[in-house]
Motif scaffolding. Sequence first.
Motif, PDB file in Angstrom:
ATOM      1  N   ALA A  45       0.805  -1.216   0.000  1.00 41.25           N
ATOM      2  CA  ALA A  45       0.000   0.000   0.000  1.00 41.25           C
ATOM      3  C   ALA A  45       0.846   1.277   0.000  1.00 41.25           C
ATOM      4  N   ILE A  46       2.149   1.160   0.228  1.00 45.40           N
ATOM      5  CA  ILE A  46       2.958   2.378   0.280  1.00 45.40           C
ATOM      6  C   ILE A  46       3.626   2.641  -1.061  1.00 45.40           C
ATOM      7  N   ASN A  47       4.006   3.880  -1.269  1.00 46.88           N
ATOM      8  CA  ASN A  47       4.682   4.303  -2.484  1.00 46.88           C
ATOM      9  C   ASN A  47       6.181   4.337  -2.181  1.00 46.88           C
ATOM     10  N   TYR A  48       6.918   3.332  -2.652  1.00 45.21           N
ATOM     11  CA  TYR A  48       8.348   3.225  -2.338  1.00 45.21           C
ATOM     12  C   TYR A  48       9.168   4.392  -2.876  1.00 45.21           C
ATOM     13  N   ALA A  49       8.642   5.109  -3.868  1.00 45.02           N
ATOM     14  CA  ALA A  49       9.391   6.227  -4.428  1.00 45.02           C
ATOM     15  C   ALA A  49       9.499   7.383  -3.444  1.00 45.02           C
ATOM     16  N   ILE A  50       8.492   7.533  -2.569  1.00 42.44           N
ATOM     17  CA  ILE A  50       8.502   8.691  -1.669  1.00 42.44           C
ATOM     18  C   ILE A  50       8.250   8.343  -0.210  1.00 42.44           C
ATOM     19  N   GLU A  51       8.134   7.048   0.143  1.00 39.42           N
ATOM     20  CA  GLU A  51       7.833   6.686   1.517  1.00 39.42           C
ATOM     21  C   GLU A  51       8.763   5.589   2.023  1.00 39.42           C
ATOM     22  N   VAL A  52       9.022   5.631   3.332  1.00 34.84           N
ATOM     23  CA  VAL A  52       9.780   4.583   4.006  1.00 34.84           C
ATOM     24  C   VAL A  52       8.936   4.077   5.168  1.00 34.84           C
ATOM     25  N   THR A  53       9.190   2.830   5.599  1.00 35.60           N
ATOM     26  CA  THR A  53       8.390   2.248   6.686  1.00 35.60           C
ATOM     27  C   THR A  53       9.277   1.763   7.824  1.00 35.60           C
ATOM     28  N   SER A  54       8.672   1.701   8.993  1.00 35.42           N
ATOM     29  CA  SER A  54       9.331   1.108  10.156  1.00 35.42           C
ATOM     30  C   SER A  54       9.132  -0.398  10.101  1.00 35.42           C
ATOM     31  N   GLU A  72       0.831  -3.222  12.705  1.00 41.03           N
ATOM     32  CA  GLU A  72       0.992  -1.793  12.441  1.00 41.03           C
ATOM     33  C   GLU A  72       2.404  -1.516  11.945  1.00 41.03           C
ATOM     34  N   ALA A  73       2.505  -0.531  11.058  1.00 38.16           N
ATOM     35  CA  ALA A  73       3.805  -0.048  10.611  1.00 38.16           C
ATOM     36  C   ALA A  73       3.695   1.465  10.453  1.00 38.16           C
ATOM     37  N   TYR A  74       4.725   2.171  10.858  1.00 39.73           N
ATOM     38  CA  TYR A  74       4.767   3.614  10.671  1.00 39.73           C
ATOM     39  C   TYR A  74       5.328   3.905   9.280  1.00 39.73           C
ATOM     40  N   VAL A  75       4.718   4.863   8.598  1.00 35.10           N
ATOM     41  CA  VAL A  75       5.119   5.224   7.241  1.00 35.10           C
ATOM     42  C   VAL A  75       5.452   6.707   7.237  1.00 35.10           C
ATOM     43  N   MET A  76       6.631   7.048   6.679  1.00 37.23           N
ATOM     44  CA  MET A  76       7.031   8.457   6.614  1.00 37.23           C
ATOM     45  C   MET A  76       7.247   8.877   5.169  1.00 37.23           C
ATOM     46  N   ASP A  77       6.689  10.012   4.817  1.00 37.83           N
ATOM     47  CA  ASP A  77       6.911  10.616   3.507  1.00 37.83           C
ATOM     48  C   ASP A  77       8.300  11.246   3.546  1.00 37.83           C
TER      49      ASP A  77
END
Length: 118
Positions: A45-54, A72-77
């Motif tokens: 579900a995340i966009n690897y081009a602009i996001e990283v996850t915990s 749960e995972a934290y996602v940062m732009d």
Amino acid sequence: MMLLVIDWILVGAAVLGFGAGLAIGYFWDEIVAWAERVVGAILDAINYAIEVTSDAIVKLVKEGYRYYRVAEAYVMDIRTGKTRIESRREEMPENQIPEEIKEQLRNKRQLKLLQSST
């Protein structure tokens, strides 16, 4: 008399903690398999081009008489630095709730019924 009640409460809490540990150990393989599937869905579900996850956090949650598996995972732009939580939650089927937990619930139910009838 009060000390005796407190002793029984402490013993009961220790037994419940031990029972919960056994329950988690018994279903650990199923929990791990579910967590791997869910973490994969979160990562999809995340966009690897602009996001990283915990790293993902997986836990069992009890709400009333229902049990849930939660991942749960934290996602940062990476551009804005804003953080959000991606999570998935699934109720555990009745047949996967450990017998020890069911027995505890039946005992507590019986106690409540006895207390409310007096």
